[in-house]
Design an enzyme around this catalytic site. Structure first.
Site, PDB file in Angstrom:
ATOM      1  N   GLU A 215       0.876  -1.177   0.000  1.00 51.14           N
ATOM      2  CA  GLU A 215       0.000   0.000   0.000  1.00 51.14           C
ATOM      3  C   GLU A 215       0.906   1.216   0.000  1.00 51.14           C
ATOM      4  OE1 GLU A 215      -3.281   0.054  -0.163  1.00 51.14           O
ATOM      5  OE2 GLU A 215      -3.661  -2.092   0.034  1.00 51.14           O
ATOM      6  N   CYS A 249      -1.545   9.600   2.357  1.00 52.24           N
ATOM      7  CA  CYS A 249      -1.135   8.946   1.105  1.00 52.24           C
ATOM      8  C   CYS A 249      -1.998   9.385  -0.063  1.00 52.24           C
ATOM      9  CB  CYS A 249      -1.202   7.431   1.265  1.00 52.24           C
ATOM     10  SG  CYS A 249      -2.819   6.842   1.792  1.00 52.24           S
TER      11      CYS A 249
END
Ligand code: NAD
Length: 473
Positions: A215, A249
């Site tokens: 991720e 993110c």
């Protein structure tokens, strides 16, 4: 912690799994409930630890992003677990199915999942994936980030109290411990963090052929069409960009706005910041940069952009002086007319700096996105459906939110993950359950009653075998 100690914990977890078999539905629900209780019962300690780790971490934001946002992952898994665990019946090929053969996909747990998590949302990025990992019937060995030490210590204390070491073990330490951690023979390794470190992770995992879910991040673009309502777009973009001071993110990394809307959007973004944060320096709802290293990195990006000709437009509603401060706060800052040679357009920003580029034709924005790595998220603002379709079908990203930012990560029924350099694999919802399961193919052959029929395709072959093959394929 040394290699041998980690290996001992892993062996203990593996022995426990083999002795007891895959955890029952009830045990999985119980683990999910224990996780929810540990989060909710300790939510004030959690927000305090995050505040201490960051210097200033909005407690209101932490309550939302590192406490309450985890709950839907747990509840959604609980609600759907029976259905997911049931697996699925499949059709065996003709004529064997017709004669009584059976096929199914059974979802079995992988065993122990190693999990390495980052500092920006220490709790959310531990417990949200943990919901998928537990739902799928696995055990967890977790290494949190050393940057957010108090949060990591708290997670260890709470998880040690709520779970046996065979269920959930926390290993504290920095990159050295992380490197040793990645050498373990896990059944799966989940890594959340930067692409640079992901290369080490993949390399280490490849030694034992441990499958990985990565991720990662990247430069998530915002495309603002000339068909958009600029005031609404400006508010939504700046809410997302200023949350956690851009240390997300999926944060909007840069904006590409149609020239007709640029001035409106820029003034709307300034108004939005003023509305959300009338002042910044002593405002506990505006989060600081996590540490000096990242503060210096962000100042370096600004200096570089300035030197190379960008116009720096700091949004500082109360006109405060940030040169002397206890925390590492940086006001939201627009970087106008950035060029590709600037570092800010090359690396993920991960802070409250926001480059703004202009376009006149939508294809310019599309080809700019396609010149760069496939991002984790892409945001399109506008009401022009055919343009929206063009943007979505001609670009690739882990996920998309239309007319807002960050929204797709909040949807439990959507997979969350990247594509290519922004990540491999996904979790949340059913995809999360499948990521941490082995989709085992189970085929049960026809019984002895029809066994004779199989002699037509067994040696010694008689006559023209193609005749038989043509009939059964
Ligand atoms: P990082 O890669 O520096 O660190 C993440 C974790 O890796 C930490 O626990 C760290 O101790 C560990 N680590 C560092 N070096 C290691 C090594 N050699 N071997 C094993 N482990 C090692 O990332 P970060 O700075 O904590 O997080 C920021 C990055 O993470 C950004 O790129 C961001 O986009 C990305 N991110 C992605 C997601 C997502 O869900 N896709 C979420 C948050 C952050």
């Amino acid at each position: 912690m040394e290699h041998q100690q980690m290996q001992d914990i892993l062996n203990k977890q593996k022995a426990f799994f083999i002795k007891n078999g895959p955890p029952s539905y009830d045990l999985r629900i119980d683990r999910l409930n224990r996780m929810k209780t540990l989060i909710m019962d300790n939510r004030y300690k959690i927000v305090d630890a995050l505040h201490a780790d960051f210097g200033v971490r909005s407690k209101n934001q932490s309550m939302a992003t590192d406490v309450y946002t985890i709950i839907p992952s747990i509840e959604y898994a609980k609600k759907n677990l029976k259905k997911w665990m049931a697996g699925s019946k499949r059709k065996p090929n003709f004529p064997l199915g017709f004669l009584g053969a059976k096929a199914s996909v059974d979802y079995e747990p992988l065993g122990t999942v190693g999990m390495i998590s980052p500092w920006n949302f220490p709790m959310f990025l531990t417990f949200s994936p943990a919901a998928s990992i537990f739902a799928a019937g696995n055990q967890i060995m977790h290494k949190p980030s050393e940057y957010t030490e108090q949060s990591a210590n708290l997670m260890k204390e709470l998880c040690d109290a709520a779970f046996d070491e065979e269920e959930f073990a926390t290993i504290l330490g920095g990159p050295d411990v992380g490197a040793t951690f990645t050498q373990q023979k896990f059944d799966h390794l989940l890594y959340t963090g930067s692409g640079a470190v992901a290369k080490h992770i993949m390399r280490a995992a490849s030694e034992n052929l441990v499958p990985v879910t990565l991720e990662l991040g990247g430069k998530s673009p915002v495309i603002v069409s000339n068909s958009t309502d600029s005031a609404i777009a400006a508010k939504r973009i700046m809410l997302g960009k200023t949350m956690n001071a851009g240390q997300i993110c999926l944060a909007p990394d840069y904006i590409m706005v149609h020239s007709d809307k640029k001035d409106e959007l820029v003034s709307g973004m300034k108004d939005a910041v003023g509305d959300f944060y009338p002042d910044l320096k002593h405002n506990d709802d505006y989060t600081s940069i996590v540490n000096q290293k990242h503060y210096d990195r962000l100042q370096g990006l600004l200096e570089d952009a300035k030197e190379k000709g960008a116009v720096i437009d700091e949004i500082n509603p109360a006109n405060e002086d940030f040169s002397q401060q206890e925390a590492f706060k940086i006001p939201p800052t627009l970087v106008m007319n950035p060029t590709d040679d600037m570092e800010i357009m090359k690396e993920e920003i991960f802070g409250p700096l926001l480059p703004v580029k202009e376009f006149t034709e939508i294809d310019e924005a599309i080809s700019y996105v396609n010149k760069n790595d496939k991002p984790l998220g892409l945001y399109y603002f506008g009401s022009n459906k055919s343009e929206e379709n063009r943007v979505l079908s001609r670009t690739s990203s882990g996920g998309v939110t239309v007319n807002d930012v960050l929204g797709h990560i909040q949807q439990e029924d959507l997979p969350f993950g990247g594509v290519g350099p922004s990540g491999t694999g996904s979790y949340h919802g059913e995809e999360g359950f499948k990521t941490f399961s082995n989709a085992k193919a189970v085929y049960k052959q026809i019984g002895s009653r029809f066994d004779k029929l199989l002699s037509a395709i067994r040696p010694p072959y008689k006559g023209d075998i193609e005749k038989v093959l043509k009939q059964i394929t």
